[in-house]
Design a protein around this motif. Sequence first.
Motif, PDB file in Angstrom:
ATOM      1  N   ALA A  40      40.238  49.333  37.039  1.00  0.00           N
ATOM      2  CA  ALA A  40      41.199  48.780  38.234  1.00  0.00           C
ATOM      3  C   ALA A  40      40.619  49.023  39.640  1.00  0.00           C
ATOM      4  CB  ALA A  40      42.376  49.681  38.095  1.00  0.00           C
ATOM      5  N   SER A  41      39.634  50.237  39.622  1.00  0.00           N
ATOM      6  CA  SER A  41      39.401  50.320  41.071  1.00  0.00           C
ATOM      7  C   SER A  41      38.326  49.307  41.424  1.00  0.00           C
ATOM      8  CB  SER A  41      38.852  51.915  41.181  1.00  0.00           C
ATOM      9  OG  SER A  41      37.648  52.277  40.454  1.00  0.00           O
ATOM     10  N   ARG A  42      37.595  49.058  40.430  1.00  0.00           N
ATOM     11  CA  ARG A  42      36.346  48.047  40.771  1.00  0.00           C
ATOM     12  C   ARG A  42      36.975  46.644  40.998  1.00  0.00           C
ATOM     13  NH1 ARG A  42      31.820  46.378  36.431  1.00  0.00           N
ATOM     14  NH2 ARG A  42      30.592  44.905  38.023  1.00  0.00           N
ATOM     15  N   VAL A  43      38.010  46.330  40.270  1.00  0.00           N
ATOM     16  CA  VAL A  43      38.825  45.197  40.604  1.00  0.00           C
ATOM     17  C   VAL A  43      39.273  45.133  42.010  1.00  0.00           C
ATOM     18  CG1 VAL A  43      40.627  43.645  39.947  1.00  0.00           C
ATOM     19  CG2 VAL A  43      39.180  44.516  38.192  1.00  0.00           C
ATOM     20  N   SER A  44      40.094  46.135  42.396  1.00  0.00           N
ATOM     21  CA  SER A  44      40.851  46.302  43.385  1.00  0.00           C
ATOM     22  C   SER A  44      39.744  46.226  44.714  1.00  0.00           C
ATOM     23  CB  SER A  44      41.389  47.716  43.725  1.00  0.00           C
ATOM     24  OG  SER A  44      42.152  47.913  45.058  1.00  0.00           O
ATOM     25  N   HIS A  45      38.466  46.741  44.517  1.00  0.00           N
ATOM     26  CA  HIS A  45      37.531  46.922  45.553  1.00  0.00           C
ATOM     27  C   HIS A  45      37.319  45.332  45.697  1.00  0.00           C
ATOM     28  CE1 HIS A  45      34.444  48.009  48.164  1.00  0.00           C
ATOM     29  NE2 HIS A  45      33.600  47.440  47.487  1.00  0.00           N
ATOM     30  N   SER A  46      36.847  44.781  44.665  1.00  0.00           N
ATOM     31  CA  SER A  46      36.375  43.561  44.804  1.00  0.00           C
ATOM     32  C   SER A  46      37.297  42.216  45.268  1.00  0.00           C
ATOM     33  CB  SER A  46      36.017  42.834  43.323  1.00  0.00           C
ATOM     34  OG  SER A  46      34.852  43.771  42.648  1.00  0.00           O
ATOM     35  N   ARG A  47      38.520  42.611  44.979  1.00  0.00           N
ATOM     36  CA  ARG A  47      39.730  41.670  45.729  1.00  0.00           C
ATOM     37  C   ARG A  47      39.800  42.066  47.178  1.00  0.00           C
ATOM     38  NH1 ARG A  47      45.127  42.507  42.232  1.00  0.00           N
ATOM     39  NH2 ARG A  47      45.888  40.791  43.549  1.00  0.00           N
ATOM     40  N   GLY A  73      40.805  43.026  32.639  1.00  0.00           N
ATOM     41  CA  GLY A  73      40.491  44.006  31.722  1.00  0.00           C
ATOM     42  C   GLY A  73      39.577  45.012  32.385  1.00  0.00           C
ATOM     43  N   GLN A  74      38.742  44.838  33.334  1.00  0.00           N
ATOM     44  CA  GLN A  74      37.890  45.738  34.068  1.00  0.00           C
ATOM     45  C   GLN A  74      38.433  46.708  34.752  1.00  0.00           C
ATOM     46  OE1 GLN A  74      34.879  43.889  36.056  1.00  0.00           O
ATOM     47  NE2 GLN A  74      34.359  42.303  34.271  1.00  0.00           N
ATOM     48  N   LYS A 103      38.939  32.226  40.137  1.00  0.00           N
ATOM     49  CA  LYS A 103      38.023  32.355  38.987  1.00  0.00           C
ATOM     50  C   LYS A 103      37.547  33.737  38.760  1.00  0.00           C
ATOM     51  CE  LYS A 103      33.880  30.469  36.648  1.00  0.00           C
ATOM     52  NZ  LYS A 103      32.810  29.283  37.192  1.00  0.00           N
ATOM     53  N   VAL A 104      37.069  34.382  39.888  1.00  0.00           N
ATOM     54  CA  VAL A 104      36.260  35.659  39.533  1.00  0.00           C
ATOM     55  C   VAL A 104      37.500  36.790  39.291  1.00  0.00           C
ATOM     56  CG1 VAL A 104      35.473  37.462  40.878  1.00  0.00           C
ATOM     57  CG2 VAL A 104      34.457  35.357  40.804  1.00  0.00           C
ATOM     58  N   LEU A 105      38.764  36.548  39.926  1.00  0.00           N
ATOM     59  CA  LEU A 105      39.948  37.678  39.548  1.00  0.00           C
ATOM     60  C   LEU A 105      40.199  37.215  37.919  1.00  0.00           C
ATOM     61  CD1 LEU A 105      41.666  39.618  40.883  1.00  0.00           C
ATOM     62  CD2 LEU A 105      43.208  37.912  41.351  1.00  0.00           C
ATOM     63  N   ALA A 106      40.315  36.123  37.473  1.00  0.00           N
ATOM     64  CA  ALA A 106      40.422  36.074  36.023  1.00  0.00           C
ATOM     65  C   ALA A 106      39.467  36.421  35.237  1.00  0.00           C
ATOM     66  CB  ALA A 106      40.764  34.432  35.713  1.00  0.00           C
ATOM     67  N   GLU A 107      38.111  36.110  35.728  1.00  0.00           N
ATOM     68  CA  GLU A 107      37.109  36.998  34.865  1.00  0.00           C
ATOM     69  C   GLU A 107      37.342  38.456  34.848  1.00  0.00           C
ATOM     70  OE1 GLU A 107      33.469  35.216  36.226  1.00  0.00           O
ATOM     71  OE2 GLU A 107      34.229  33.162  35.349  1.00  0.00           O
TER      72      GLU A 107
END
Length: 115
Positions: free
Chosen positions: A41-48, A38-39, A31-35
């Motif tokens: 990329a570095s923030r998404v990568s860190h969160s993943r 578009g954000q 769910k979080v990855l889908a949300e």
Amino acid sequence: TLSTALQESNTACLRTLSSRVLPEMFNVYIKVLAEMEGQDASRVSHSRHQALGAVQSFAQIADSAYVGSMFKSLVAKWLKATTGQGDGTVSAADVPALGDLANALVPHMPAENLE
């Protein structure tokens, strides 16, 4: 020592809870990855990376047979999502997250499931 006994007790407790916690972690990750689409990329990568680290930590202490069954379930969902044969619970948008989760479990699976 007391700290070793406490650590073993805590690990046993977490192992008992893992069959309830891991599926919830998977659902939240998807769910979080889908949300986050578009954000930055570095923030998404860190969160993943952080979320998958937590999944791996739980998988490390969970029963290896359970981890193997969760892996098979994730791969089955991944296959359904990639072929468009999902039953409405998975979609093509879930494919990256399902792949991430399955990959995170591999180091913690029993050897007989890796052949």
